[in-house]
Design a protein around this motif. Sequence first.
Motif, PDB file in Angstrom:
ATOM      1  N   ALA A 188       0.826  -1.205   0.000  1.00 24.42           N
ATOM      2  CA  ALA A 188       0.000   0.000   0.000  1.00 24.42           C
ATOM      3  C   ALA A 188       0.863   1.259   0.000  1.00 24.42           C
ATOM      4  CB  ALA A 188      -0.941  -0.003   1.201  1.00 24.42           C
ATOM      5  N   LEU A 189       1.978   1.216   0.733  1.00 31.69           N
ATOM      6  CA  LEU A 189       2.898   2.360   0.720  1.00 31.69           C
ATOM      7  C   LEU A 189       3.435   2.609  -0.678  1.00 31.69           C
ATOM      8  CD1 LEU A 189       4.950   1.886   4.024  1.00 31.69           C
ATOM      9  CD2 LEU A 189       3.568   3.880   3.411  1.00 31.69           C
ATOM     10  N   ASP A 190       3.774   1.547  -1.378  1.00 32.69           N
ATOM     11  CA  ASP A 190       4.282   1.694  -2.737  1.00 32.69           C
ATOM     12  C   ASP A 190       3.224   2.287  -3.667  1.00 32.69           C
ATOM     13  OD1 ASP A 190       6.737   0.664  -2.047  1.00 32.69           O
ATOM     14  OD2 ASP A 190       6.286  -1.369  -2.723  1.00 32.69           O
ATOM     15  N   ALA A 191       1.972   1.945  -3.431  1.00 33.23           N
ATOM     16  CA  ALA A 191       0.891   2.410  -4.292  1.00 33.23           C
ATOM     17  C   ALA A 191       0.416   3.822  -3.933  1.00 33.23           C
ATOM     18  CB  ALA A 191      -0.287   1.442  -4.225  1.00 33.23           C
ATOM     19  N   ALA A 192       0.740   4.290  -2.726  1.00 32.60           N
ATOM     20  CA  ALA A 192       0.316   5.626  -2.291  1.00 32.60           C
ATOM     21  C   ALA A 192       1.193   6.699  -2.930  1.00 32.60           C
ATOM     22  CB  ALA A 192       0.375   5.726  -0.774  1.00 32.60           C
ATOM     23  N   ASP A 193       0.712   7.922  -2.910  1.00 25.09           N
ATOM     24  CA  ASP A 193       1.491   9.047  -3.448  1.00 25.09           C
ATOM     25  C   ASP A 193       2.554   9.517  -2.470  1.00 25.09           C
ATOM     26  OD1 ASP A 193       0.058   9.386  -5.952  1.00 25.09           O
ATOM     27  OD2 ASP A 193      -1.628  10.061  -4.728  1.00 25.09           O
ATOM     28  N   GLU A 194       2.289   9.359  -1.180  1.00 20.73           N
ATOM     29  CA  GLU A 194       3.270   9.752  -0.175  1.00 20.73           C
ATOM     30  C   GLU A 194       2.904   9.153   1.169  1.00 20.73           C
ATOM     31  OE1 GLU A 194       3.196  13.829   1.438  1.00 20.73           O
ATOM     32  OE2 GLU A 194       1.461  14.212   0.118  1.00 20.73           O
ATOM     33  N   ALA A 195       3.891   9.148   2.056  1.00 19.42           N
ATOM     34  CA  ALA A 195       3.658   8.769   3.455  1.00 19.42           C
ATOM     35  C   ALA A 195       3.641  10.038   4.295  1.00 19.42           C
ATOM     36  CB  ALA A 195       4.751   7.829   3.941  1.00 19.42           C
ATOM     37  N   VAL A 196       2.805  10.047   5.333  1.00 21.12           N
ATOM     38  CA  VAL A 196       2.739  11.195   6.232  1.00 21.12           C
ATOM     39  C   VAL A 196       2.769  10.705   7.668  1.00 21.12           C
ATOM     40  CG1 VAL A 196       1.498  12.680   4.625  1.00 21.12           C
ATOM     41  CG2 VAL A 196       0.211  11.219   6.174  1.00 21.12           C
ATOM     42  N   LEU A 197       3.218  11.568   8.551  1.00 17.82           N
ATOM     43  CA  LEU A 197       3.271  11.222   9.972  1.00 17.82           C
ATOM     44  C   LEU A 197       2.765  12.375  10.815  1.00 17.82           C
ATOM     45  CD1 LEU A 197       5.896  12.941  11.141  1.00 17.82           C
ATOM     46  CD2 LEU A 197       7.182  11.064  10.130  1.00 17.82           C
ATOM     47  N   ILE A 198       2.421  12.051  12.056  1.00 19.33           N
ATOM     48  CA  ILE A 198       2.031  13.062  13.032  1.00 19.33           C
ATOM     49  C   ILE A 198       3.245  13.359  13.902  1.00 19.33           C
ATOM     50  CG2 ILE A 198       0.528  13.549  15.005  1.00 19.33           C
ATOM     51  CD1 ILE A 198      -1.479  11.555  13.761  1.00 19.33           C
ATOM     52  N   PRO A 199       3.777  14.577  13.887  1.00 19.27           N
ATOM     53  CA  PRO A 199       4.960  14.889  14.712  1.00 19.27           C
ATOM     54  C   PRO A 199       4.671  14.675  16.195  1.00 19.27           C
ATOM     55  CG  PRO A 199       4.536  16.629  13.100  1.00 19.27           C
ATOM     56  CD  PRO A 199       3.337  15.739  13.091  1.00 19.27           C
ATOM     57  N   MET A 200       5.629  14.079  16.887  1.00 19.05           N
ATOM     58  CA  MET A 200       5.449  13.784  18.311  1.00 19.05           C
ATOM     59  C   MET A 200       6.715  14.119  19.082  1.00 19.05           C
ATOM     60  SD  MET A 200       3.451  10.131  18.069  1.00 19.05           S
ATOM     61  CE  MET A 200       2.236   9.892  16.784  1.00 19.05           C
ATOM     62  N   ARG A 201       6.572  14.179  20.374  1.00 15.60           N
ATOM     63  CA  ARG A 201       7.719  14.427  21.231  1.00 15.60           C
ATOM     64  C   ARG A 201       8.697  13.256  21.175  1.00 15.60           C
ATOM     65  NH1 ARG A 201       5.421  17.080  26.890  1.00 15.60           N
ATOM     66  NH2 ARG A 201       4.955  19.166  26.038  1.00 15.60           N
ATOM     67  N   PRO A 202       9.972  13.511  21.443  1.00 20.00           N
ATOM     68  CA  PRO A 202      10.953  12.427  21.458  1.00 20.00           C
ATOM     69  C   PRO A 202      10.570  11.329  22.442  1.00 20.00           C
ATOM     70  CG  PRO A 202      12.053  14.564  21.485  1.00 20.00           C
ATOM     71  CD  PRO A 202      10.600  14.834  21.674  1.00 20.00           C
ATOM     72  N   GLY A 203      10.817  10.096  22.039  1.00 19.65           N
ATOM     73  CA  GLY A 203      10.517   8.961  22.888  1.00 19.65           C
ATOM     74  C   GLY A 203       9.163   8.335  22.639  1.00 19.65           C
ATOM     75  N   VAL A 204       8.331   8.998  21.838  1.00 19.58           N
ATOM     76  CA  VAL A 204       7.017   8.452  21.473  1.00 19.58           C
ATOM     77  C   VAL A 204       6.936   8.441  19.952  1.00 19.58           C
ATOM     78  CG1 VAL A 204       4.525   8.706  21.642  1.00 19.58           C
ATOM     79  CG2 VAL A 204       5.987   9.409  23.559  1.00 19.58           C
ATOM     80  N   ASP A 205       6.708   7.269  19.374  1.00 15.88           N
ATOM     81  CA  ASP A 205       6.725   7.209  17.914  1.00 15.88           C
ATOM     82  C   ASP A 205       5.361   6.957  17.281  1.00 15.88           C
ATOM     83  OD1 ASP A 205       6.308   4.585  18.553  1.00 15.88           O
ATOM     84  OD2 ASP A 205       8.117   3.806  17.605  1.00 15.88           O
ATOM     85  N   SER A 206       4.347   6.661  18.096  1.00  7.68           N
ATOM     86  CA  SER A 206       3.058   6.375  17.478  1.00  7.68           C
ATOM     87  C   SER A 206       1.915   6.552  18.463  1.00  7.68           C
ATOM     88  CB  SER A 206       3.032   4.945  16.924  1.00  7.68           C
ATOM     89  OG  SER A 206       3.107   3.999  17.976  1.00  7.68           O
ATOM     90  N   LEU A 207       0.716   6.656  17.893  1.00  7.20           N
ATOM     91  CA  LEU A 207      -0.532   6.682  18.653  1.00  7.20           C
ATOM     92  C   LEU A 207      -1.350   5.453  18.287  1.00  7.20           C
ATOM     93  CD1 LEU A 207      -1.628  10.382  18.007  1.00  7.20           C
ATOM     94  CD2 LEU A 207      -0.812   9.469  20.186  1.00  7.20           C
ATOM     95  N   ASN A 208      -2.294   5.105  19.126  1.00  6.72           N
ATOM     96  CA  ASN A 208      -3.304   4.136  18.720  1.00  6.72           C
ATOM     97  C   ASN A 208      -3.932   4.611  17.411  1.00  6.72           C
ATOM     98  OD1 ASN A 208      -6.520   3.995  18.863  1.00  6.72           O
ATOM     99  ND2 ASN A 208      -5.676   2.027  19.540  1.00  6.72           N
ATOM    100  N   VAL A 209      -4.253   3.680  16.514  1.00  7.91           N
ATOM    101  CA  VAL A 209      -4.715   4.070  15.185  1.00  7.91           C
ATOM    102  C   VAL A 209      -6.000   4.893  15.242  1.00  7.91           C
ATOM    103  CG1 VAL A 209      -5.994   1.911  14.793  1.00  7.91           C
ATOM    104  CG2 VAL A 209      -5.137   3.230  12.847  1.00  7.91           C
ATOM    105  N   ALA A 210      -6.877   4.611  16.202  1.00  5.84           N
ATOM    106  CA  ALA A 210      -8.097   5.401  16.309  1.00  5.84           C
ATOM    107  C   ALA A 210      -7.785   6.834  16.730  1.00  5.84           C
ATOM    108  CB  ALA A 210      -9.060   4.751  17.300  1.00  5.84           C
ATOM    109  N   ALA A 211      -6.855   6.995  17.672  1.00  7.44           N
ATOM    110  CA  ALA A 211      -6.448   8.342  18.095  1.00  7.44           C
ATOM    111  C   ALA A 211      -5.744   9.069  16.956  1.00  7.44           C
ATOM    112  CB  ALA A 211      -5.537   8.247  19.319  1.00  7.44           C
ATOM    113  N   ALA A 212      -4.870   8.352  16.248  1.00  4.97           N
ATOM    114  CA  ALA A 212      -4.154   8.960  15.124  1.00  4.97           C
ATOM    115  C   ALA A 212      -5.120   9.409  14.034  1.00  4.97           C
ATOM    116  CB  ALA A 212      -3.142   7.968  14.561  1.00  4.97           C
ATOM    117  N   SER A 213      -6.162   8.616  13.799  1.00  3.91           N
ATOM    118  CA  SER A 213      -7.133   8.995  12.769  1.00  3.91           C
ATOM    119  C   SER A 213      -7.826  10.301  13.136  1.00  3.91           C
ATOM    120  CB  SER A 213      -8.166   7.883  12.576  1.00  3.91           C
ATOM    121  OG  SER A 213      -9.086   7.821  13.657  1.00  3.91           O
ATOM    122  N   ALA A 214      -8.169  10.480  14.412  1.00  7.22           N
ATOM    123  CA  ALA A 214      -8.854  11.696  14.829  1.00  7.22           C
ATOM    124  C   ALA A 214      -7.964  12.926  14.614  1.00  7.22           C
ATOM    125  CB  ALA A 214      -9.268  11.594  16.291  1.00  7.22           C
TER     126      ALA A 214
END
Length: 268
Positions: free
Chosen positions: A233-259
């Motif tokens: 899916a990444l290969d088929a997408a036009d780009e990847a995007v991320l939500i900037p976060m403080r150091p030491g935290v690399d991700s959110l729960n997918v439901a929280a990230a979607s919001a």
Amino acid sequence: MPLIKLETAADPRVADYVALSDAALRQRTDPAQGLYIAEGSKVLRRALGAGHVPRSFFLAEKWIEGLADVLAEYPDVPAFVGAPGVLDAVAGYPVHRGALAAMNRPTPLTLAHVLAGALRVAVLEDMVDHVNLGAIFRSAAALGIDAVLLTPRAADPLYRRAVKVSMGAVFQVPWARFASWPGGLAELREAGFHIAALELTDDASTITELAAAGHDKLAVVLGTEGDGVSAAALDAADEAVLIPMRPGVDSLNVAAASAVAFWELRVC
């Protein structure tokens, strides 16, 4: 039709409500039988408000008065009433909300139908967790997502738990399934959508940069907990995007990230 008093959990007339807690079973049988379960008074009313047709009602006695208007509106639909212990024995779990309805499934929407006029869509890749699925639909309804698209292996938005967590938003936000994946992304691109996968990659843009790019039509791909968006899916997408976060935290729960993503990318 008068209320039907349930004396035993073995009553064959309430077969639609048997083993509601067995997700694997219900996801096989409910679509095949053309039904889904709406749980809770508010969700039940939203299902009816969306034009869905009830097959039967299943409720504890204490809910009769609060749903009297609904029961009066559908006098030919059987309403089964039982003590909590009988309801729990039928459903296979404690029916705390006490009011359920077996509903006829609406006709599935086509991809072309849900994309007509849409500017912001969410794509859920292989999402099988019903809590996350329902929460994403609820955020989509609140934050301006026009449609939700599901990959072939994603969970059923009309499964009881997903419906309940969404608070009925699965009736509000149009949704459809791709026939193939990730081939379906080509259909989105042909429809004029810029496709952004929400995923941590070395070359990912920030969600703020994506919002500032001003794409008229935008599709956001969300992956599963843990695995994230697939390499295909990444290969088929036009780009990847991320939500900037403080150091030491690399991700959110997918439901929280979607919001967060839906809010940032909303059409003002």
